[in-house]
Scaffold this motif. Structure first.
Motif, PDB file in Angstrom:
ATOM      1  N   CYS A 127      -5.373  -6.703   3.568  1.00  0.00           N
ATOM      2  CA  CYS A 127      -5.984  -5.993   4.686  1.00  0.00           C
ATOM      3  C   CYS A 127      -6.243  -4.508   4.429  1.00  0.00           C
ATOM      4  O   CYS A 127      -7.189  -3.945   4.951  1.00  0.00           O
ATOM      5  CB  CYS A 127      -5.081  -6.118   5.910  1.00  0.00           C
ATOM      6  N   GLU A 128      -5.355  -3.885   3.658  1.00  0.00           N
ATOM      7  CA  GLU A 128      -5.490  -2.447   3.453  1.00  0.00           C
ATOM      8  C   GLU A 128      -6.789  -2.107   2.741  1.00  0.00           C
ATOM      9  O   GLU A 128      -7.289  -0.999   2.812  1.00  0.00           O
ATOM     10  CB  GLU A 128      -4.273  -1.972   2.657  1.00  0.00           C
ATOM     11  N   LYS A 129      -7.339  -3.067   2.020  1.00  0.00           N
ATOM     12  CA  LYS A 129      -8.568  -2.824   1.271  1.00  0.00           C
ATOM     13  C   LYS A 129      -9.811  -3.333   1.989  1.00  0.00           C
ATOM     14  O   LYS A 129     -10.899  -3.348   1.433  1.00  0.00           O
ATOM     15  CB  LYS A 129      -8.489  -3.533  -0.089  1.00  0.00           C
ATOM     16  N   GLY A 130      -9.618  -3.749   3.243  1.00  0.00           N
ATOM     17  CA  GLY A 130     -10.747  -4.358   3.912  1.00  0.00           C
ATOM     18  C   GLY A 130     -11.776  -3.373   4.395  1.00  0.00           C
ATOM     19  O   GLY A 130     -11.505  -2.165   4.429  1.00  0.00           O
ATOM     20  N   PRO A 131     -12.970  -3.794   4.779  1.00  0.00           N
ATOM     21  CA  PRO A 131     -13.442  -5.176   4.766  1.00  0.00           C
ATOM     22  C   PRO A 131     -13.614  -5.719   3.348  1.00  0.00           C
ATOM     23  O   PRO A 131     -14.144  -5.041   2.479  1.00  0.00           O
ATOM     24  CB  PRO A 131     -14.804  -5.111   5.467  1.00  0.00           C
ATOM     25  N   ILE A 157       4.018   1.819   0.534  1.00  0.00           N
ATOM     26  CA  ILE A 157       3.765   0.927  -0.577  1.00  0.00           C
ATOM     27  C   ILE A 157       2.309   1.051  -0.999  1.00  0.00           C
ATOM     28  O   ILE A 157       1.411   1.172  -0.165  1.00  0.00           O
ATOM     29  CB  ILE A 157       4.133  -0.536  -0.182  1.00  0.00           C
ATOM     30  N   THR A 158       2.088   1.039  -2.296  1.00  0.00           N
ATOM     31  CA  THR A 158       0.737   1.240  -2.821  1.00  0.00           C
ATOM     32  C   THR A 158      -0.182   0.067  -2.501  1.00  0.00           C
ATOM     33  O   THR A 158      -1.286   0.238  -2.013  1.00  0.00           O
ATOM     34  CB  THR A 158       0.808   1.435  -4.345  1.00  0.00           C
ATOM     35  N   ASN A 159       0.262  -1.136  -2.838  1.00  0.00           N
ATOM     36  CA  ASN A 159      -0.543  -2.324  -2.540  1.00  0.00           C
ATOM     37  C   ASN A 159       0.008  -2.990  -1.299  1.00  0.00           C
ATOM     38  O   ASN A 159       0.971  -3.745  -1.355  1.00  0.00           O
ATOM     39  CB  ASN A 159      -0.457  -3.339  -3.690  1.00  0.00           C
ATOM     40  N   SER A 160      -0.602  -2.694  -0.160  1.00  0.00           N
ATOM     41  CA  SER A 160      -0.086  -3.256   1.083  1.00  0.00           C
ATOM     42  C   SER A 160      -0.815  -4.550   1.396  1.00  0.00           C
ATOM     43  O   SER A 160      -2.034  -4.608   1.369  1.00  0.00           O
ATOM     44  CB  SER A 160      -0.296  -2.234   2.201  1.00  0.00           C
ATOM     45  N   ILE A 190       4.296  -6.238  -7.860  1.00  0.00           N
ATOM     46  CA  ILE A 190       3.181  -6.675  -7.029  1.00  0.00           C
ATOM     47  C   ILE A 190       2.770  -5.547  -6.083  1.00  0.00           C
ATOM     48  O   ILE A 190       1.598  -5.242  -5.943  1.00  0.00           O
ATOM     49  CB  ILE A 190       3.554  -7.943  -6.227  1.00  0.00           C
ATOM     50  N   GLY A 191       3.750  -4.949  -5.436  1.00  0.00           N
ATOM     51  CA  GLY A 191       3.454  -3.911  -4.457  1.00  0.00           C
ATOM     52  C   GLY A 191       3.113  -2.554  -5.048  1.00  0.00           C
ATOM     53  O   GLY A 191       2.503  -1.724  -4.389  1.00  0.00           O
TER      54      GLY A 191
END
Lengths: 1051, 173
Positions: A86-90, A395-398, A416-417
């Motif tokens: 979601c953090e990278k959306g859309p 966290i970097t990759n949420s 992963i995160g």
């Protein structure tokens, strides 16, 4: 729309639809240009929709139509469900090729259509870039975040349109149900689920097969299956993701459950009202299932009837608890009740009921289809299956990470995160929501399975992982969770209703600065009582965050209570401004910044100088913990507090301003200080100000300690240091150079009444590799000292520096200035783990020095007694150690060598304390002196110790703070008072700080860049690299301060 | 928050004392109750759908529900007061919700509330005196990766900075 009557019907739908979806699994981008069908998959989960995915989807349809693409190739624009990114959306995926575009806005769509769909070229700027490696990863399958997961619950999320039952069927949807219904016995299904080892994924981990078995054998011919979709844990949204992305899997799971248990004709899905999209999606799926004859009466003509209804929640966290949820479905207040009787016997409407979590239900179809052994095989260390985790917070990759149960927690959080962003230090990860606990770095290697997590005082919970860093306060987090559970408590039982607010009261007391150590004991006692006496899970687990934070972060509680300090600078009741609070000497940062802003530089200088004796030094070399907490940093850049301090100091020096503190009276007692470094000299100043006779003994020919012989001239000119040392001497402090002290008894014999050991840490550690005892191999501390003292130092042309701290970076840059033509640094861990201050790492690279990471020396090569090269071995990272970094280990057989003529070892330092034990002064780890961390008293009365000699190599400002603390303790000691944890030190002048103006709108504005010597000009001399601010620049930078001290007025 | 399947007309009346008003309320409540025949937990569903229509639950609606469903008014009030979602006071024209879930809290959600308190003297549960804006907190919307999250009239705004929330408020007229 086809009604399904037999397995054959199902097969036919699959046969017809699957080929249409084949393009989505085609990851070969080379085939894109010739493709006959293109699928544009737009994620329409809550997160992406909030970011504007609805507009993006429409824009795609529009643009494709406008371009007339349909004439050439078939293009499908499909909604897909939440992929947990979601953090990278859309998020938009285009296949064939599996290319993912992130943060797509409506305005980007035309370009994507033109470039990618029409011309077959990737739109580089929208491609995902890995935040750790900084490399682009255009295809989903290349993204580390996904690669490291094992998605079985979520595997269809992002692949199928959740609004299409046929797409679900195309991927074997409902096959398991029909298999069970037509060819298995209900007992066999229960057995299969039991054998698989599936445990409730809602948090408690009760074996699902066993629960089903209990309901199956319960008395009664009307039973229920219920789905817990309340997902009340803040920070958990994986259930939402399944409901929005693949709702049919839930329906199928419940169908199988209903069949297996028997006598079940109705099921309920309790979905919290905060998930309107999930409710809508599930509703639609249920309708479709009915239309296709998979829900309703007499399914497939077998006589089995089952229907599913959604019950929307109404905003009560406690309704996630089993008995409360069931009562809520009955339309009543969601008060939990005692168990036994268990819902398995007496549940919904007093009938036998099984309640399972969304995630539990949704994996059931695959277990039935692929078998128990398959599920058991996914899982590590004797555990079965996977667990979905939501990685949120710092966290970097949420997003959502699904991994086999038993995976080490560190793998999820760091690999992963990606760990906390912006280089902040990891502190803990909270697992289990308000019922859970925190796990600190020492336990980061713990496998995430039910038992291991419980043994650490936490619970697995629904899988929310809230990552916290150095800016999060653990006491505050405990308070936060108690506020939550207090609000959500149903009020039925006393321990929870009265106990939680009482615990909260104590926590508030502590965070406001009025806490006592007795409070901590009472808090713990209360917590244990509430946990054991509460009626339901909410009360029983509400104390977990408190007990867990006390257990793993007791020191932080003690800091709030004893030192009135919040290390994370969060608990506003304890401080005026976070910068000042974080500063080890409590400098009035907002104050002097305000003065600088108004051009009142002399007041700025005096305000700093009265608090500590080294403004010029710290203005140049301090590691500025204050800037790390500067609230402005949350907007754009932190205020350049250190540069401003330097400006004030330099301005004063230029004007010939001299600051002499007043000396209060005269006392007869003499104090001996061993070591004229920042700790020793700061103590000397404070003692002299109170009239004591102070003698400072210094072994070296100069005063200043590491300031003089460690930090190079281009960072801290000797001239500036000497001026500040002279000011201390002017108070009457007697500094005796070239005088090494080895006999503590002798000092007392000479009449000194107290001794402060501020020896520093000047002994360099050795590499301990073969061949290191040859000419050309230097210890960094010795090397820097000799250069600083102007002694003869033979530096070669090709220099190798081993290490990653400030001593290493200093050595490297000095070597360059001593005439080396090539300097390389070799560090055993990754560059990002280097302890050196960030600015130094940047400077090193700007000056052309190369940093080699993950490598360590194994042998020094030499000829005729002189260095000719270095043999090194490559390192790889293993498990986490206590410092929160991964332990490097050698890669066997990867040795290689480099040529060099000088090797400088900068791998650590320790104090020269060999002599002290003889005098009753204990030595601890790393040969440091053992002293009470608050009073600085050693085991021998009258002898105090502080600075690097006690802590090991640390920072200048901490040493200065230690010196002041020692002076305070020594004064008490000499006056016969009890030693205490606080530092008694009064400022001599009061200042009226300018009031802040009311700023209407604070606009983003980056920090004013400080002038530096051009990199090309630096290496040829020891001239100071950092050139300081002009008055204009300083005033401009100072005006960026948000005056956090002003808000404190209302507290 | 939840969509009603068929819309029922329950407009804000002009004269609350008139018999006509009371009759209309009764008629509309009956419709909603009938819509939910045979469904479990009918009381909660009826309350949710009624609030959806009117925007809040005025006492006359609660009384009507009690009458029609033959449930004691004390039980109706008990359910209304238990669940966070039900409100018996009118909401403002615009509703701002600040998420205080753990992830949003850790990423600065509290500071957003602090700004709202300082600049607009609004605390959670308040409505501005002119009735334009109501402020609520909500505990986790499930958009944690986008923390801190704020919703304005149901629309989710992500990664909101304390300065950014002022801009949102200024849009509310």
């Amino acid at each position: 729309m086809n009604k399904i009557n037999t397995l054959q019907d199902l097969e036919e739908i699959k046969k017809r639809v699957r080929p249409l979806l084949a393009v989505r699994e085609d990851t070969n981008f080379a085939r894109f240009k010739e493709a006959r069908q293109i699928d544009v998959l737009v994620c329409r989960g809550t997160g992406c929709t909030a970011a504007g995915a609805d507009e993006v989807e429409d824009a795609f349809r529009e643009a494709i139509k406008r371009r007339g693409l349909e004439k050439r190739v078939r293009v499908n624009v499909t909604k897909i469900g939440c992929r947990g990114f979601c953090e990278k959306g859309p998020n938009v995926t285009i296949t064939p090729g599996d290319i993912l575009y992130t943060r797509v806005r409506r305005a980007d769509v035309d370009e994507i259509v033109e470039k990618h769909l029409v011309r077959g070229e990737i739109v580089e700027r929208l491609v995902y870039v890995d935040p750790i490696s900084n490399k682009p990863a255009p295809a989903n399958k290349d993204i580390e975040f996904y690669k490291r997961q094992r998605r079985i619950v979520l595997f269809l999320n992002g692949l199928i349109d959740p609004w299409s039952i046929e797409e679900y069927i195309a991927f074997d949807g409902y096959r398991a149900f029909i298999k069970a219904l037509t060819s298995m016995k209900p007992d066999d299904v229960v057995e299969e689920v039991l054998k698989s080892g599936l445990r409730g994924r809602g948090g408690a981990g009760f074996p699902t097969g066993r629960k089903w078995g209990m309901v199956r054998s319960a008395q009664g011919n009307e039973k229920f299956v219920v789905c817990n979709g309340d997902e009340g844990d803040p920070g958990a949204f994986m259930n939402r993701s399944v409901l929005e992305g693949n709702p049919h899997t839930l329906i199928e799971g419940m169908l199988i459950g209903a069949f297996a248990i028997g006598n079940v004709r109705q099921g309920y899905a309790y979905v919290r009202a905060e998930y309107p999209l999930a409710i809508e999606t599930l509703n639609h799926a249920i309708k479709q299932a009915r239309e296709y004859g998979l829900l309703g009466q007499n399914i497939l003509g077998t006589g089995f009837s089952f229907d599913l209804d959604i019950f929307p929640g109404a905003g009560a966290f406690v309704c996630g608890e089993e008995t409360a949820l069931l009562i809520s479905i009955e339309g009543k207040r969601g008060n939990p009740r005692q168990r036994p009787p268990f819902p398995a016997n007496k549940g919904l409407f007093d009938k036998p009921t099984t309640l399972n979590n969304v995630e539990t239900w949704s994996i059931v179809p695959q277990i039935v289809l692929k078998g128990a052994d398959w599920y058991k095989g996914v899982g590590v260390g004797g555990n079965a299956g996977t667990k979905t985790f939501c990685l949120v917070g710092k966290i970097t990759n949420s997003g959502i990470a699904e991994v086999p149960v038993g995976t080490p927690l560190g793998h999820v959080v760091f690999d992963i995160g990606g760990g906390p962003p912006q280089g902040k230090t990891f502190k803990s990860v909270q697992i289990g929501g308000p019922s859970g606990g925190v796990i600190p770095i020492e336990h980061i290697n713990t496998p995430v399975d039910y038992e291991s997590v419980t043994s650490l005082g936490a619970i697995m919970g629904s899988g929310g992982l809230i990552v916290m860093d150095e800016d999060s306060c653990m006491v505050d987090m405990a308070k936060f969770f108690l506020q939550f559970t207090k609000d959500e408590s149903c009020g039925k039982c006393l321990p929870c209703r009265a106990g939680i607010p009482k615990m909260l009261e104590i926590l508030n007391k502590i965070t406001q600065g009025h806490g006592t150590m007795e409070d901590l004991d009472v808090l713990q006692e209360l917590a244990e009582m509430v946990g054991s006496a509460s009626l339901c899970g909410l009360g029983q687990t509400a104390p977990n965050p408190v007990l867990s934070t006390i257990r793993h972060f007791r020191a932080e509680y003690e800091s709030h209570i004893i030192d009135k300090k919040c290390p994370a600078a969060v608990c506003a009741g304890l401080f005026r401004a976070p910068c000042q609070h974080t500063c080890p000497v409590g400098l009035d940062v907002p104050g002097y910044t305000a003065f600088i802003k108004e051009g009142r530089f002399d007041e700025a200088y005096r305000l700093i100088r009265q608090r500590m004796p080294f403004p010029s030094v710290c203005g140049r070399v301090c590691n500025h913990p204050c800037e790390g907490k500067c609230r402005r940093g949350q907007m754009d850049d932190p205020v350049a507090i250190r540069h401003l301090k330097r400006f004030a100091a330099d301005w004063a020096a230029e004007k010939g301003f001299e600051y002499t503190p007043k000396v209060n009276g005269k006392r007869n007692e003499s104090v001996a200080i061993v070591g004229a470094g920042p700790a020793g000299l700061s103590a000397a100043q404070d003692l002299a100000m109170d009239g004591y006779q102070v003698t400072v003994f210094e072994a070296l020919p100069v005063a200043g300690g590491m300031l003089a012989v460690g930090i190079p001239e281009y960072r801290l000119p000797n001239e500036m240091l000497n001026a500040e040392v002279s000011a201390i001497e002017k108070l009457g402090v007697d500094i005796r150079l070239n005088t090494r002290i080895h006999d503590v008894d002798a000092l007392f014999a000479q009449g000194y009444k107290a001794v402060f050991l501020a020896l520093g840490a000047h002994l360099g550690e050795r590499m301990r590799v073969p061949g290191e005892d040859v000419k050309g191999v230097y210890d960094a501390v010795e090397f820097l000292r000799n250069v600083n003292l102007g002694r003869e130092v033979e530096t070669g042309k090709k220099v190798a520096v081993i290490g990653g701290g400030n001593t290493a970076t200093d050595s490297a840059r000095v070597a360059l200035r001593m005439g080396a033509s090539q300097v390389d640094m070799f560090y055993r861990r990754e560059k990002k783990d280097m302890p050196a201050i960030e600015e130094e790492i940047v400077a090193v690279e700007e000056e052309g020095i190369h940093i080699h990471e993950l490598t360590a020396p194994t042998r020094v090569l030499s000829q005729e007694g002189k260095v000719t090269g270095l043999e090194l071995i490559r390192m790889e990272l293993g498990e986490f150690d206590k410092s929160g970094r991964k332990t490097p280990r050698q890669i066997k057989g990867s040795e290689y060598s480099v040529a060099c003529d000088t090797v400088i070892q900068a791998i650590g330092q320790r104090p020269d304390t060999g002599f002290t034990e003889k005098y009753g002064i204990k030595i601890g780890m790393g040969r440091t002196i053992s002293a009470d961390r608050r009073t600085l008293a050693t085991d021998r009365p009258g002898v105090f110790a502080g600075g690097d000699a006690v802590t090991g190599p640390w920072t200048v400002i901490e040493a200065i703070a230690a010196g002041q603390r020692a002076a305070s303790s020594i004064k008490r000691y000499l006056q016969g008072q009890e030693l205490g944890p606080r530092v008694d030190r009064e400022d001599q002048e009061t200042f009226l700080i300018p009031r802040p103006e009311d700023v209407e709108d604070v606009k983003e504005r980056s920090r004013v860049t400080i002038s530096e010597l051009h990199p090309g000009k630096r290496a040829s001399s020891f001239k100071e690299v950092n050139m300081g601010y002009t008055a204009q620049e300083a005033m401009s930078e100072a005006s960026r301060c948000l005056r956090c001290d002003a808000e404190a007025g209302g507290e | 928050m939840q969509k009603v399947e068929q819309s029922v007309d329950l407009e804000l009346p002009v004269n609350k004392d008139s018999a006509e008003y009371a009759a209309r309320i009764l008629r509309d409540v009956n419709e909603i109750v009938d819509l939910n025949t045979g469904r479990s937990g009918r009381l909660i569903r009826v309350l949710q759908q009624s609030q959806q229509r009117v925007g809040y639950l005025p006492p006359e609606v609660l009384t009507a529900i009690s009458q029609v469903m033959k449930v004691p008014i004390s039980e109706v009030n008990g359910v209304v007061s238990f669940y966070n979602f039900f409100t018996t006071v009118p909401r403002g024209k615009h509703v701002l919700q600040v998420c205080l879930g753990t992830a949003c809290y850790v990423r600065g959600g509290q500071r957003i509330l602090d700004v709202l308190k300082k600049e607009y003297h609004l605390e959670p549960g308040d409505t501005t005196p002119d009735g334009i804006l109501s402020l609520d907190t909500v505990r986790c919307l499930g958009a944690c990766a986008l923390a801190p999250v704020v919703t304005l009239n149901g629309q989710v705004h992500r990664r909101v900075k304390p300065t950014g929330v002022k801009e949102l408020v200024s849009r509310c007229k």
